[in-house]
Write an enzyme that holds these catalytic residues in place. Sequence first.
Site, short mmCIF file in Angstrom:
data_model
loop_
_atom_site.label_atom_id
_atom_site.label_comp_id
_atom_site.label_asym_id
_atom_site.label_seq_id
_atom_site.Cartn_x
_atom_site.Cartn_y
_atom_site.Cartn_z
N GLU A 1 -23.07 -1.56 8.97
CA GLU A 1 -22.68 -2.91 8.53
C GLU A 1 -21.36 -2.84 7.82
O GLU A 1 -21.13 -1.94 7.00
CB GLU A 1 -23.68 -3.50 7.52
N GLU B 1 -30.93 -0.05 3.61
CA GLU B 1 -30.57 -0.17 2.20
C GLU B 1 -31.74 -0.08 1.24
O GLU B 1 -32.08 -1.07 0.56
CB GLU B 1 -29.81 -1.49 1.96
C1 GBH Z 1 -26.34 -6.19 3.24
O1 GBH Z 1 -26.62 -5.97 1.90
C2 GBH Z 1 -27.62 -6.51 3.93
O2 GBH Z 1 -28.08 -5.40 4.67
C3 GBH Z 1 -27.57 -7.72 4.80
O3 GBH Z 1 -28.85 -8.12 5.13
C4 GBH Z 1 -26.77 -8.79 4.08
O4 GBH Z 1 -26.84 -10.03 4.73
C5 GBH Z 1 -25.36 -8.32 3.98
O5 GBH Z 1 -25.29 -7.08 3.36
C6 GBH Z 1 -24.45 -9.27 3.22
O6 GBH Z 1 -24.84 -9.43 1.91
O7 GBH Z 1 -20.47 -4.01 -6.12
O8 GBH Z 1 -18.93 -5.54 -5.08
O9 GBH Z 1 -20.19 -3.99 -3.71
C7 GBH Z 1 -25.55 -6.00 1.01
C8 GBH Z 1 -25.72 -5.02 -0.12
C9 GBH Z 1 -25.40 -4.57 -2.38
C10 GBH Z 1 -23.55 -5.26 -1.10
C11 GBH Z 1 -24.72 -4.97 -3.64
C12 GBH Z 1 -22.82 -5.66 -2.34
C13 GBH Z 1 -22.81 -5.46 -4.76
C14 GBH Z 1 -21.43 -6.01 -4.78
N1 GBH Z 1 -24.97 -5.39 -1.27
N2 GBH Z 1 -23.29 -4.95 -3.50
S1 GBH Z 1 -20.17 -4.80 -4.93
#
Ligand code: GBH
Length: 461
Positions: free
Chosen positions: A358, A170
Amino acid sequence: MSAIEQRYREFPNGFIWGTATASYQIEGAAKAEGRGPSIWDTFSKTPGKVLFGHTGDVACDHFHRYQDDVRLMSELGINSYRFSLAWPRVFPEKGKFLEHGFDFYKRLLEELHKYNIQPATTIYHWDLPQWLEDEGGWSNRETVKHYLEFAEAAFKALGDQIPLWITHNEPWCASMLSYGIGEHAPGLKDWRRAYRAAHHLMLSHGETVKLYRQMGLTGDIGITLNLTPAYSATDNLSDVEAAARQDIFSNRWFLDPIFKGAYPSEFIDRLEKHIGPLDFVHEGDLKTISEPIDFLGINFYSRSVVKNHSDGSLLEVGHVKTENKVTDMGWEVYPPALYDLLKRLQSEYTSLPLYITENGAASPDVVREGQVHDDDRIDYVHAHLQAAHQFIEEGGNLKGYYVWSLMDNFEWAFGYTKRFGIVYVDYDTQARIPKDSFHWYQKVITDNGVQEQAQNRASTK
Ligand code: GBH
């Protein structure tokens, strides 16, 4: 609910079923064997940055308990385990290289090998050595060189034992969320530095793919992007355009350079007005970034729904809440977005193999009589597997699926308050308790498929 045809969705032979984790989130052992501090050690110890001041000092103590954890994986039946390498175990301070920094991973690999679980390894999942941040971190181009040294050391130490390498997890989070929004380490709010960081992360990805080929290693190498499809709240042109901007920010800024060798040109004027010239993009960089890869990893959690919001900011979008159910993170549950995303990747970007590296949900789990009933998580994974299966059934090249996460862990800025595991972790005793979702996923793996369920059970309330 009217009769919905019940049928069995069977996945292709050889489909990869896995779970994923990341070093800082589970390992603990922050000082073991000479490990130096990472930006997450610093950030989590800075008051106000992580809920309750939680840190990864101990986390799930996986560093010492990996044998038990691998035994759980084998009980679960996964054929692949995705984990990441801790850079500060290997380069703890400036000018210091610890070959034994890979020893833990050698022990882990040996254990995985015993149970015939294929490793899938992420080189960088956000734990940048603090000494590198002191020199500007990812917004300094020099970090690319240091990342390459780390990658090369990893390939030498472990390269022949790992069939699947992921350069970065990411890059959007490691740049935008970390240097722009400031929610993740190092916690800066400087968009120029964020875009510089993004560029350098991508550059280091391309350089590493080249290096991997040069070293004659024969596994697969790719990258994992977090992709968040952007939907327009209305059909109004200004909202549709806002969704296009959001899409560039979240997705295309990373997809386009990899697969098209260019940043989205329609965004560049707007961006340069906000952050100044993109002079950190040097001649030849985009060619490097678009170095052919073997697969694309996708982390999918949710979508965004946006409308135009003219406030003079870089993006000028406003986020809209829908009626759909949300997880404990507040993220909307909307599985059709996964299907739409996979289709789009295939039609607009690539026919390469895709992996969902993931996917999963946070829920406020509690232990009752030794059990954890996490139906919401089961519904979430179930619905997303259906969406993934639909894509495969229509000819889509999806090779595997990794649940985030094997066990509850340090959820970054939320500390231990959010639980994503299919195994519950009692942080007082470090006891592991497989949740209902663990047993459910175990059956999915043995059956190599899922029973069709009504979509709306998971996606609406
Ligand atoms: C991942 O990132 C990570 O790789 C991991 O380490 C982490 O623990 C896991 O997810 C859980 O958080 O607009 O509603 O989608 C998550 C990346 C980016 C996902 C921002 C959610 C915004 C919310 N995130 N995104 S939404």
